[in-house]
Enzyme design. Structure first.
Site, short mmCIF file in Angstrom:
data_model
loop_
_atom_site.label_atom_id
_atom_site.label_comp_id
_atom_site.label_asym_id
_atom_site.label_seq_id
_atom_site.Cartn_x
_atom_site.Cartn_y
_atom_site.Cartn_z
CD GLU A 106 27.90 1.91 11.17
OE1 GLU A 106 27.37 2.27 12.15
OE2 GLU A 106 27.41 1.42 10.18
NE ARG A 165 26.01 6.74 25.42
CZ ARG A 165 25.01 5.77 25.16
NH1 ARG A 165 25.37 4.90 24.08
NH2 ARG A 165 23.96 5.70 25.55
CE LYS A 188 28.31 7.31 14.81
NZ LYS A 188 28.87 6.18 13.90
#
Length: 556
Positions: free
Chosen positions: A36, A260, A270
């Site tokens: 994104e 992850r 983020k």
RNA sequence: UGACCGAUGGUGUAAUGGUAGCACAACAGUUUUUGGUACUGUUUGUCUAGGUUCGAAUCCUAGUCGGUUAACCA
């Protein structure tokens, strides 16, 4: 004889791909990396990039870059460009550059299809009302009062949504699934919402935007992605992912989830990364202390070291916290073989050779890299006054201190053996000058002195040494897993994460450093030229220190 | 509390019913004109309890612990 090289076992995703190919389920595979564009890529993204691109490098096929840009409020073209740069830098080339926003028209059509099938409806409820009827994991939700609207009315209302007849948030389109479903995501998930916002690519063309669950899987399907790989938090979404594909009767992409990768002493959220930037804790997304790809790049890491790191870390489904030491090992291992050696004194004190004639200079030959015979040599100048590192002298040295102190001898790298005769201090008690005599017959490569010393130190001729700024980086956080800590992330910032040495003494040869060069500053660590360098002043960033068993011995 | 995912040395990851291995880290030693590099060696592990089996890290059951999940974010 050379047949017995061991085949590295496949990770569980490679195994799935391998099976799908062998069984003939697919003739070839297509993967995608779907960022994104609302932030910079970090070391965790690099894992996904290496996995997705690595799969098609290994098994053949295509990997697309697809920007998941369905939320106009947070996404920007600047991020798109930074992301592309980072992927290229890592060494990967995508087959197609695509955007979820390319599919807005198609996605809209899919939504209309769903409505026509009686599988979606427009809901006039607001956010709170929808949440109230959603239920909880243990109690079923309740149907919205708008759930049973007719198809024609839904079609008309959805078109009105698209036409901008409603305010932001006034209506949503929901999939009609099951309000008592055990999986909360299946309780009539919202698939379209109204946002009167400017989109970085489609501008003001749309005021309705699909949600992740109604964009991602469909985009995969449109691109005929065979293996859609994502992280573990999307496991519950898989049921919805499959439901849409089934109801829409489109290409059946399959989703697979892996854990992850978390790095010790770093964060990869983020939100928190953005906070560090906004609060000015770091100088930007590419601050060398940031765990972003651009941060590691500026710090001097190579693309291959990052790829090797993820190769070694592996792929699995369990939660993990990978020791940052592994990444540091990877970059040291590479740079040891490739980096040119130079001498730099970061915290200088003067060393005077009392039996070396004033005004005289001797030239010495020094190898550029003992690990690489093709790296060549350079000439070093040696004279009566030198710079040495403050750490390399002690007034009262402990046992096993193989450096300089009253009466002690060391070798000056590439030069002579010296013996300390005396020293001087300033009024604060700091050592200013060390006086030594040297042994002319102990010259490097021509040593006939017969003297054996335990230590070798780096030095610079004060007559020819130049200066540069050196930025010494250390870990940004004081705790191993800052993301799991209570409270504000800013409480765990390591205050000593950056030490700037404004006037380090450097070898003249370093003046020719180019932006892509990487050096080992002897006995200190690996360094690279920072982009802040000017013709008047060079700036070097510390990539990583050398292993230091002396320091380790003394920390306990 | 529900559902889902997971659990192998300090860390990460293999072993796909048949000798628990590799890497990093740690420790010890050899070499060394970088206390670097290289090389050698050592320590440390299958969450618990049952069951299936000639044989279980692996299969089954229960438990324990950890994570995810109740955004008009992705």
């Amino acid at each position: 004889m050379e047949e017995n090289k061991e085949e590295k076992s496949l990770n569980f995703i490679e195994e799935i791909v391998d099976n799908d190919l062998k069984s003939g389920k697919y003739a070839s595979i297509i993967t995608r990396f779907p960022p994104e564009p609302n932030g910079y890529l970090h070391i965790g993204h690099a894992k996904s990039i290496c996995l997705n691109f690595g799969l098609t490098q290994k098994f053949g096929g295509k990997t697309n870059l697809r920007f998941d840009d369905t939320n106009p409020e947070t996404e920007e073209t600047d991020y798109v460009n930074a992301i592309k740069e980072d992927i290229k830098w890592l060494g990967f080339t995508w087959d197609e550059e695509l955007y979820a926003s390319d599919y807005f028209e198609t996605l809209y059509g899919y939504a209309v299809d769903l409505i026509k099938k009686g599988l979606a409806y427009v809901d006039d409820s607001n956010s709170e009302e929808i949440a109230a009827l959603k239920g909880t994991p243990t109690t079923p939700g309740q149907d919205s009062p708008y759930r049973n609207r007719g198809i024609a009315q839904n079609l008309a209302l959805f078109e009105d949504m698209k036409a901008g007849k409603f305010e932001t948030g006034e209506r949503v389109l929901r999939a009609k699934i099951d309000m008592s479903h055990i999986n909360m995501l299946m309780r009539d998930p919202i698939i379209y919402r109204i946002k009167h916002a400017h989109h970085h690519r489609t501008g003001d063309k749309w005021c309705i935007y699909p949600m992740y669950d109604f964009a991602h899987g469909q985009s995969d399907s449109i691109e005929k992605i065979t293996h859609s790989i994502c992280t573990l938090e999307f496991v519950p979404h898989r049921e919805l992912y499959d439901w849409f594909i089934e109801k829409l009767e489109i290409f059946p992409s399959k989703q697979y989830e892996f854990a992850r990768g978390n790095l010790s002493y770093a964060i990869t959220s983020k939100r928190n990364l953005l906070k560090l930037v906004r609060e000015g804790i770091v100088t930007g997304w590419d601050d060398p202390r940031m765990p972003t790809i651009s941060g590691f790049r500026r710090k001097g890491y190579t693309p291959s070291s990052i790829r090797t790191f993820w190769e070694k870390a592996g792929i699995a489904k369990r939660d993990n916290l990978i020791d940052i030491g592994l990444l540091e090992f990877c970059i040291r291992e590479e740079l040891n073989k490739t980096a040119i050696r130079r001498m730099v004194v970061v915290d200088p004190i003067k060393l005077v050779i009392t039996n070396f004639p004033e005004g005289q200079t001797e030239s010495l030959l020094a190898e550029n890299n003992p690990e690489d015979e093709h790296a060549g040599q350079r000439i070093l100048s040696f004279s009566r006054e030198l710079w040495i590192e403050r750490d390399d002298f002690m007034e009262e040295p402990p046992k096993k201190y193989f450096r300089l102190g009253p009466g002690l001898m060391v070798r000056l790298k590439h030069a002579f053996i010296v013996e300390c005769e005396r020293f001087e201090k300033d009024e604060l008690g700091n050592i200013t000058t060390v006086f030594c005599r040297y042994f002319p017959e102990s010259k490097s490569g021509h040593d006939t002195s017969g003297i054996k010393v335990k230590g070798t130190i780096h030095w610079l001729d004060s007559a020819t040494a130049k200066e540069a700024e050196v930025r010494l980086y250390d870990r940004l956080f004081t705790v191993e897993n800052p993301g799991m800590e209570e409270g504000d992330i800013l409480e765990y910032i390591h205050s000593g994460s950056l030490k700037v040495v404004e006037h380090a003494k450097i070898e003249p040869a370093l003046l020719e450093a180019k932006p892509s060069d990487r050096f080992q500053f002897l006995r200190l660590g690996y360094f690279c030229l920072d982009r802040d360098s000017t013709s008047e002043k060079l700036v070097f960033n510390k990539t990583v220190g050398l292993k230091d068993s002396w320091a380790k011995m003394n920390q306990s």
